[in-house]
Motif scaffolding. Structure first.
Motif, mmCIF file in Angstrom:
data_model
loop_
_atom_site.group_PDB
_atom_site.id
_atom_site.type_symbol
_atom_site.label_atom_id
_atom_site.label_comp_id
_atom_site.label_asym_id
_atom_site.label_seq_id
_atom_site.Cartn_x
_atom_site.Cartn_y
_atom_site.Cartn_z
ATOM 1 N N LEU A 139 0.818 -1.214 0.000
ATOM 2 C CA LEU A 139 0.000 0.000 0.000
ATOM 3 C C LEU A 139 0.850 1.262 0.000
ATOM 4 C CD1 LEU A 139 -2.844 -0.948 2.532
ATOM 5 C CD2 LEU A 139 -2.788 -1.260 0.046
ATOM 6 N N GLY A 140 2.145 1.105 0.234
ATOM 7 C CA GLY A 140 3.009 2.286 0.277
ATOM 8 C C GLY A 140 2.698 3.184 1.460
ATOM 9 N N LEU A 141 2.391 2.573 2.624
ATOM 10 C CA LEU A 141 2.002 3.341 3.805
ATOM 11 C C LEU A 141 2.801 2.927 5.038
ATOM 12 C CD1 LEU A 141 -1.893 3.422 3.440
ATOM 13 C CD2 LEU A 141 -0.304 5.337 3.078
ATOM 14 N N PRO A 142 4.094 3.166 5.047
ATOM 15 C CA PRO A 142 4.843 2.929 6.289
ATOM 16 C C PRO A 142 4.453 3.963 7.336
ATOM 17 C CG PRO A 142 6.241 4.053 4.700
ATOM 18 C CD PRO A 142 4.962 3.714 3.980
ATOM 19 N N TYR A 143 4.441 3.558 8.590
ATOM 20 C CA TYR A 143 4.113 4.471 9.675
ATOM 21 C C TYR A 143 5.385 5.045 10.303
ATOM 22 C CZ TYR A 143 -0.840 3.030 9.739
ATOM 23 O OH TYR A 143 -2.160 2.792 9.429
ATOM 24 N N GLY A 144 5.210 6.095 11.062
ATOM 25 C CA GLY A 144 6.356 6.788 11.646
ATOM 26 C C GLY A 144 7.152 5.963 12.622
ATOM 27 N N ASP A 145 6.522 4.970 13.268
ATOM 28 C CA ASP A 145 7.265 4.170 14.231
ATOM 29 C C ASP A 145 8.191 3.156 13.562
ATOM 30 O OD1 ASP A 145 5.251 2.517 13.324
ATOM 31 O OD2 ASP A 145 4.299 2.252 15.274
ATOM 32 N N GLN A 146 8.245 3.161 12.237
ATOM 33 C CA GLN A 146 9.180 2.305 11.512
ATOM 34 C C GLN A 146 10.491 3.023 11.203
ATOM 35 O OE1 GLN A 146 5.441 0.866 9.005
ATOM 36 N NE2 GLN A 146 7.290 -0.047 8.176
ATOM 37 N N ALA A 147 10.569 4.315 11.534
ATOM 38 C CA ALA A 147 11.711 5.175 11.197
ATOM 39 C C ALA A 147 11.686 5.472 9.698
ATOM 40 C CB ALA A 147 13.052 4.573 11.600
ATOM 41 N N LEU A 148 12.035 6.674 9.333
ATOM 42 C CA LEU A 148 12.021 7.075 7.923
ATOM 43 C C LEU A 148 13.283 7.859 7.609
ATOM 44 C CD1 LEU A 148 10.156 7.113 5.332
ATOM 45 C CD2 LEU A 148 9.675 9.475 5.974
ATOM 46 N N LEU A 149 14.012 7.405 6.593
ATOM 47 C CA LEU A 149 15.204 8.082 6.101
ATOM 48 C C LEU A 149 14.845 8.758 4.786
ATOM 49 C CD1 LEU A 149 18.384 8.458 6.346
ATOM 50 C CD2 LEU A 149 18.537 6.435 4.854
ATOM 51 N N ILE A 150 15.023 10.067 4.726
ATOM 52 C CA ILE A 150 14.601 10.795 3.528
ATOM 53 C C ILE A 150 15.598 11.893 3.192
ATOM 54 C CG2 ILE A 150 13.126 12.336 4.915
ATOM 55 C CD1 ILE A 150 11.197 12.426 2.501
ATOM 56 N N PRO A 151 15.955 12.045 1.918
ATOM 57 C CA PRO A 151 16.829 13.162 1.542
ATOM 58 C C PRO A 151 16.065 14.478 1.609
ATOM 59 C CG PRO A 151 16.208 11.896 -0.407
ATOM 60 C CD PRO A 151 15.651 11.164 0.776
ATOM 61 N N ARG A 152 16.736 15.487 2.079
ATOM 62 C CA ARG A 152 16.100 16.795 2.202
ATOM 63 C C ARG A 152 15.544 17.267 0.856
ATOM 64 N NH1 ARG A 152 16.678 20.724 6.018
ATOM 65 N NH2 ARG A 152 18.430 19.587 6.942
ATOM 66 N N ALA A 153 16.259 16.975 -0.218
ATOM 67 C CA ALA A 153 15.807 17.413 -1.548
ATOM 68 C C ALA A 153 14.445 16.830 -1.888
ATOM 69 C CB ALA A 153 16.839 17.012 -2.597
ATOM 70 N N LEU A 154 14.214 15.578 -1.501
ATOM 71 C CA LEU A 154 12.928 14.944 -1.789
ATOM 72 C C LEU A 154 11.836 15.523 -0.896
ATOM 73 C CD1 LEU A 154 11.163 12.886 -3.197
ATOM 74 C CD2 LEU A 154 12.055 11.118 -1.644
ATOM 75 N N LEU A 155 12.152 15.753 0.367
ATOM 76 C CA LEU A 155 11.162 16.343 1.263
ATOM 77 C C LEU A 155 10.765 17.733 0.782
ATOM 78 C CD1 LEU A 155 9.563 15.861 3.852
ATOM 79 C CD2 LEU A 155 11.451 16.905 5.131
ATOM 80 N N ASP A 156 11.740 18.499 0.313
ATOM 81 C CA ASP A 156 11.427 19.829 -0.229
ATOM 82 C C ASP A 156 10.569 19.726 -1.484
ATOM 83 O OD1 ASP A 156 12.892 21.000 1.791
ATOM 84 O OD2 ASP A 156 14.685 21.323 0.566
ATOM 85 N N LEU A 157 10.867 18.718 -2.311
ATOM 86 C CA LEU A 157 10.154 18.546 -3.571
ATOM 87 C C LEU A 157 8.661 18.320 -3.362
ATOM 88 C CD1 LEU A 157 10.414 18.177 -6.691
ATOM 89 C CD2 LEU A 157 10.720 15.726 -6.244
ATOM 90 N N ILE A 158 8.304 17.608 -2.296
ATOM 91 C CA ILE A 158 6.889 17.306 -2.055
ATOM 92 C C ILE A 158 6.223 18.324 -1.131
ATOM 93 C CG2 ILE A 158 7.221 14.841 -2.457
ATOM 94 C CD1 ILE A 158 7.087 14.458 0.609
ATOM 95 N N GLY A 159 6.941 19.394 -0.815
ATOM 96 C CA GLY A 159 6.333 20.464 -0.029
ATOM 97 C C GLY A 159 6.594 20.417 1.456
ATOM 98 N N GLY A 160 7.521 19.565 1.889
ATOM 99 C CA GLY A 160 7.883 19.516 3.294
ATOM 100 C C GLY A 160 6.996 18.598 4.116
ATOM 101 N N MET A 161 7.233 18.630 5.415
ATOM 102 C CA MET A 161 6.508 17.770 6.349
ATOM 103 C C MET A 161 5.096 18.294 6.569
ATOM 104 S SD MET A 161 7.160 15.023 8.059
ATOM 105 C CE MET A 161 5.938 14.069 8.954
ATOM 106 N N PRO A 162 4.084 17.443 6.452
ATOM 107 C CA PRO A 162 2.709 17.901 6.716
ATOM 108 C C PRO A 162 2.540 18.357 8.162
ATOM 109 C CG PRO A 162 2.716 15.793 5.556
ATOM 110 C CD PRO A 162 4.115 16.040 6.001
ATOM 111 N N PHE A 163 1.916 19.503 8.368
ATOM 112 C CA PHE A 163 1.700 20.056 9.702
ATOM 113 C C PHE A 163 0.431 19.459 10.308
ATOM 114 C CE2 PHE A 163 4.357 23.937 10.643
ATOM 115 C CZ PHE A 163 5.346 23.625 9.721
ATOM 116 N N LEU A 164 0.483 18.201 10.651
ATOM 117 C CA LEU A 164 -0.679 17.514 11.204
ATOM 118 C C LEU A 164 -0.347 16.978 12.592
ATOM 119 C CD1 LEU A 164 -1.837 15.423 8.099
ATOM 120 C CD2 LEU A 164 -2.716 17.630 8.878
#
Length: 229
Positions: A139-164
């Motif tokens: 489903l492409g839905l890992p949760y936060g308790d699995q740890a997430l490694l992400i390049p800053r460039a990719l996070l910026d590309l999708i608009g950053g971290m959702p403020f939820l």
């Protein structure tokens, strides 16, 4: 390129996590020179969370309460080009450093998630872990308790971290899409007390119901308020 950065910033959102944070921070010692900085984004703890983090060498910043906002604040305060987002009650199993290095060395602009394990010998925990693995892979839905490694460039590309305040990990995974998510050889050992308290299958069912409501457009603030009860 994402693979050019030699170090990672570990971003940990925390709120009254004095019980769990020491083990989480201790598991990071294996990282050595790989870790450029550890940032604990605190949402207003009134226990020893901040003191524990500082004593371990982490930078503590104050952030608006809510996991998405706290992670976003931690990311904004960091300098490294790779970010490891880690929950305060998640311990990385020995060998995690090798898995993270391999992911970075791939040179791919992907976000990588770990394999969920619960700190419990209960056989029902193994079932829930397998369901989490299936959810992540298919489903492409890992949760936060699995740890997430992400390049800053990719996070910026999708608009950053959702403020939820809740479901920020799901919103992030949806923004990334399955074709930019991949597993990494890292075991994320997560506290199981909530499942032991509520019942393994009851807690899982509630999580699925909460996920369905989120997809149906329910207010994350309302979901978060009910989650904290």
């Amino acid at each position: 390129m994402p693979g050019d950065g030699g170090k990672i910033a570990v971003v940990i959102p925390a709120l009254n996590e004095a019980e769990h944070l020491p083990a989480t921070l201790a598991s990071l010692r294996e990282g050595g020179a790989l870790i450029g900085e550890i940032i604990v984004a605190d949402g207003g703890s009134d226990d020893a969370t901040c003191d524990i983090a500082r004593a371990a060498g982490a930078v503590v910043i104050a952030a608006p309460r809510g996991r998405g906002a706290q992670i976003a604040a931690g990311v904004a305060a960091s300098r490294e080009q790779w970010l490891l987002i880690l929950h305060a009650d998640t311990v990385l199993a020995p060998g995690w450093c090798v898995g993270v290095r391999r992911a970075i060395a791939s040179g791919k602009c992907f976000a990588y998630y770990g394999r969920l394990r619960f700190a419990s010998a209960d056989p029902r925990a193994r079932i829930v872990e397998k369901l989490a693995d299936w959810r992540s892979r298919f489903l492409g839905l890992p949760y936060g308790d699995q740890a997430l490694l992400i390049p800053r460039a990719l996070l910026d590309l999708i608009g950053g971290m959702p403020f939820l305040p809740l479901m920020e990990d799901v919103a992030l995974a949806r923004a990334l899409r399955r074709d930019r998510l991949a597993p990494m050889d890292v075991i994320a050992m997560t506290d199981a007390s909530a499942y032991m308290r509520d019942g393994w299958f009851m807690r899982s069912a509630r999580n699925m119901w909460r996920l369905a409501r989120f997809f149906a457009g329910a207010d994350p603030e309302v979901l978060a308020a009910r989650y904290r009860r």
